[in-house]
Motif scaffolding. Structure first.
Motif, PDB file in Angstrom:
ATOM      1  N   VAL A 299       0.842  -1.200   0.000  1.00 23.15           N
ATOM      2  CA  VAL A 299       0.000   0.000   0.000  1.00 23.15           C
ATOM      3  C   VAL A 299       0.876   1.249   0.000  1.00 23.15           C
ATOM      4  O   VAL A 299       0.584   2.228  -0.698  1.00 23.15           O
ATOM      5  CB  VAL A 299      -0.961  -0.006   1.202  1.00 23.15           C
ATOM      6  N   LEU A 303       0.693   4.066  -2.859  1.00 24.24           N
ATOM      7  CA  LEU A 303       0.349   5.448  -2.513  1.00 24.24           C
ATOM      8  C   LEU A 303       1.415   6.412  -3.006  1.00 24.24           C
ATOM      9  O   LEU A 303       1.100   7.484  -3.548  1.00 24.24           O
ATOM     10  CB  LEU A 303       0.180   5.559  -1.001  1.00 24.24           C
ATOM     11  N   ASN A 304       2.681   6.042  -2.864  1.00 27.49           N
ATOM     12  CA  ASN A 304       3.755   6.887  -3.369  1.00 27.49           C
ATOM     13  C   ASN A 304       3.654   7.056  -4.877  1.00 27.49           C
ATOM     14  O   ASN A 304       3.837   8.159  -5.414  1.00 27.49           O
ATOM     15  CB  ASN A 304       5.114   6.285  -2.990  1.00 27.49           C
ATOM     16  N   ALA A 306       0.916   6.799  -6.723  1.00 25.19           N
ATOM     17  CA  ALA A 306      -0.252   7.633  -7.032  1.00 25.19           C
ATOM     18  C   ALA A 306       0.075   9.106  -6.862  1.00 25.19           C
ATOM     19  O   ALA A 306      -0.375   9.956  -7.638  1.00 25.19           O
ATOM     20  CB  ALA A 306      -1.428   7.244  -6.143  1.00 25.19           C
ATOM     21  N   ARG A 307       0.879   9.425  -5.863  1.00 26.39           N
ATOM     22  CA  ARG A 307       1.281  10.810  -5.634  1.00 26.39           C
ATOM     23  C   ARG A 307       2.231  11.299  -6.726  1.00 26.39           C
ATOM     24  O   ARG A 307       2.470  12.508  -6.834  1.00 26.39           O
ATOM     25  CB  ARG A 307       1.935  10.956  -4.267  1.00 26.39           C
ATOM     26  N   THR A 321      -5.773  -0.802  -0.434  1.00 28.36           N
ATOM     27  CA  THR A 321      -5.247   0.195  -1.361  1.00 28.36           C
ATOM     28  C   THR A 321      -6.256   1.299  -1.607  1.00 28.36           C
ATOM     29  O   THR A 321      -5.923   2.491  -1.571  1.00 28.36           O
ATOM     30  CB  THR A 321      -4.865  -0.471  -2.701  1.00 28.36           C
ATOM     31  N   ALA A 324      -6.592   3.670   1.397  1.00 33.12           N
ATOM     32  CA  ALA A 324      -5.464   4.595   1.485  1.00 33.12           C
ATOM     33  C   ALA A 324      -5.576   5.701   0.446  1.00 33.12           C
ATOM     34  O   ALA A 324      -5.348   6.882   0.736  1.00 33.12           O
ATOM     35  CB  ALA A 324      -4.152   3.836   1.316  1.00 33.12           C
ATOM     36  N   LEU A 325      -5.938   5.343  -0.779  1.00 34.22           N
ATOM     37  CA  LEU A 325      -6.083   6.344  -1.837  1.00 34.22           C
ATOM     38  C   LEU A 325      -7.214   7.320  -1.533  1.00 34.22           C
ATOM     39  O   LEU A 325      -7.063   8.543  -1.715  1.00 34.22           O
ATOM     40  CB  LEU A 325      -6.344   5.659  -3.181  1.00 34.22           C
ATOM     41  N   GLU A 328      -6.046   9.687   1.151  1.00 36.33           N
ATOM     42  CA  GLU A 328      -5.018  10.609   0.631  1.00 36.33           C
ATOM     43  C   GLU A 328      -5.636  11.679  -0.281  1.00 36.33           C
ATOM     44  O   GLU A 328      -5.294  12.850  -0.176  1.00 36.33           O
ATOM     45  CB  GLU A 328      -3.957   9.810  -0.136  1.00 36.33           C
ATOM     46  N   TRP A 329      -6.554  11.264  -1.121  1.00 35.89           N
ATOM     47  CA  TRP A 329      -7.192  12.216  -2.041  1.00 35.89           C
ATOM     48  C   TRP A 329      -8.086  13.189  -1.264  1.00 35.89           C
ATOM     49  O   TRP A 329      -8.149  14.374  -1.585  1.00 35.89           O
ATOM     50  CB  TRP A 329      -7.967  11.462  -3.116  1.00 35.89           C
TER      51      TRP A 329
END
Length: 337
Positions: A299, A303-304, A306-307, A321, A324-325, A328-329
């Motif tokens: 995960v 996440l890294n 996606a950023r 996943t 977490a997304l 974060e969003w």
């Protein structure tokens, strides 16, 4: 000498007045790292790069298999094999495979990736007929119950053709059409999008002694060449996804270099797919001898990525996943996925 442009990607915060949107998504950049072979990496303001490079980096990506590329999409892994490294033997019966596919959809998977041949290090090649027998009934079963996008993870044209006929919507080739060039023509004939992945060597031997002059630039050049080969076979450029192939003929150091620099592949003008879920390097760094113990690390890697604007995340653990997304969003103030 060739120059390679890697946007220094940011997510959240307040974009600066001279920031540019990355690939039409929520990430942005105002600085670009310029790579040249044998030279120190230089950084320049985004406004200083040429208009064509700016356009390639900022242009919104076309939808793939019905999925918009404005935010990260989750590809759920469905291995219908007896020997895949993480879940071999768990879903190699149509009823169990269908149940798992449905569970992944419920958890938030945007696309299901069906594979009938393990490509883990040391894996042996599977005969065409056996790979078709493993994958086609599962694809038919999923399609009978859902219109979810389905990708066929294969290197072989006959398998690809059978899978597309059964209802698959994307061809995911770990060999980027070098194992069987006819597979590109199969996809082109029916208008299916494709993913081309970098791998150094065949699964049987790829981890024996992988080496590169510059892994980031070598992988970039390979993917650039394979995009052109796919276009020559009749596949529209906007329907090609690229994958740097984490763990496919790479050491731990190679994997980390690719993950740190993954934003460089935005300069190819295609959506990026990352498949790092539960792989050995995660256990080496973060602990977890068993693949199932590498969820948290997987995960973190997703996440890294996606950023950094990666559009498709190929994962085993859908709910973890997606959760977490989503958080974060939400924290970053981006639109809901």
């Amino acid at each position: 000498m060739t120059r390679y442009y890697r946007p220094i990607v940011r997510f959240g915060d307040v974009p600066t007045s001279h920031a540019l949107s990355l690939a039409g998504g929520a990430c942005w950049f105002d600085t670009v790292a310029v790579h040249e072979r044998g030279c120190e990496v230089q950084t320049v303001p985004a406004g200083d790069i040429t208009a064509d490079i700016q356009d390639t980096l900022t242009r919104p990506r076309a939808s793939i298999a019905g999925m918009t590329m404005s935010g990260p999409r989750i590809m759920g892994i469905l291995n219908v094999t007896p020997d895949s490294f993480s879940d071999g033997g768990q879903f190699n019966a149509p009823d169990r495979a269908l149940a798992h596919a449905q569970a992944m959809q419920t958890a938030g998977a945007d696309i299901i990736d069906v594979g009938g041949e393990s490509t883990r290090p040391g894996a042996k090649q599977v005969e065409i007929a056996e790979e078709i027998e493993r994958t086609v009934p599962v694809i038919k079963a999923i399609r009978a119950h859902s219109d979810v996008p389905i990708s066929i993870d294969t290197r072989k044209s006959q398998v690809g053709a059978a899978a597309l006929d059964a209802g698959a919507t994307l061809v995911n080739d770990v060999a980027a059409f070098t194992f069987d060039p006819e597979l590109a023509k199969v996809a082109a004939k029916v208008g299916a999008p494709v993913c081309v992945m970098h791998a150094q060597g065949a699964p049987e031997t790829m981890q024996d002694d992988p080496c590169y002059d510059d892994v980031l630039l070598d992988v970039y050049d390979f993917l650039s060449e394979r995009i052109e080969a796919a276009v020559a076979a009749g596949i529209p450029r906007e329907q090609i996804v690229v994958d740097p192939g984490i763990g496919f003929g790479k050491t731990l150091a190679h994997n980390l270099t690719l993950l740190r620099g993954i934003a460089i592949f935005h300069a190819l003008g295609c959506p990026i797919l990352l498949g790092a879920s539960r792989k050995r390097f995660i256990g080496t760094i973060g602990g977890g001898a068993a693949a199932s113990d590498r969820v948290s690390g997987s995960v973190a890697v997703a996440l890294n990525a996606a950023r950094q604007g990666v559009q498709i995340l190929r994962v085993h653990d859908i709910l973890a996943t997606k959760q977490a997304l989503d958080l974060e969003w939400a924290i970053g103030g981006a639109e809901t996925l």
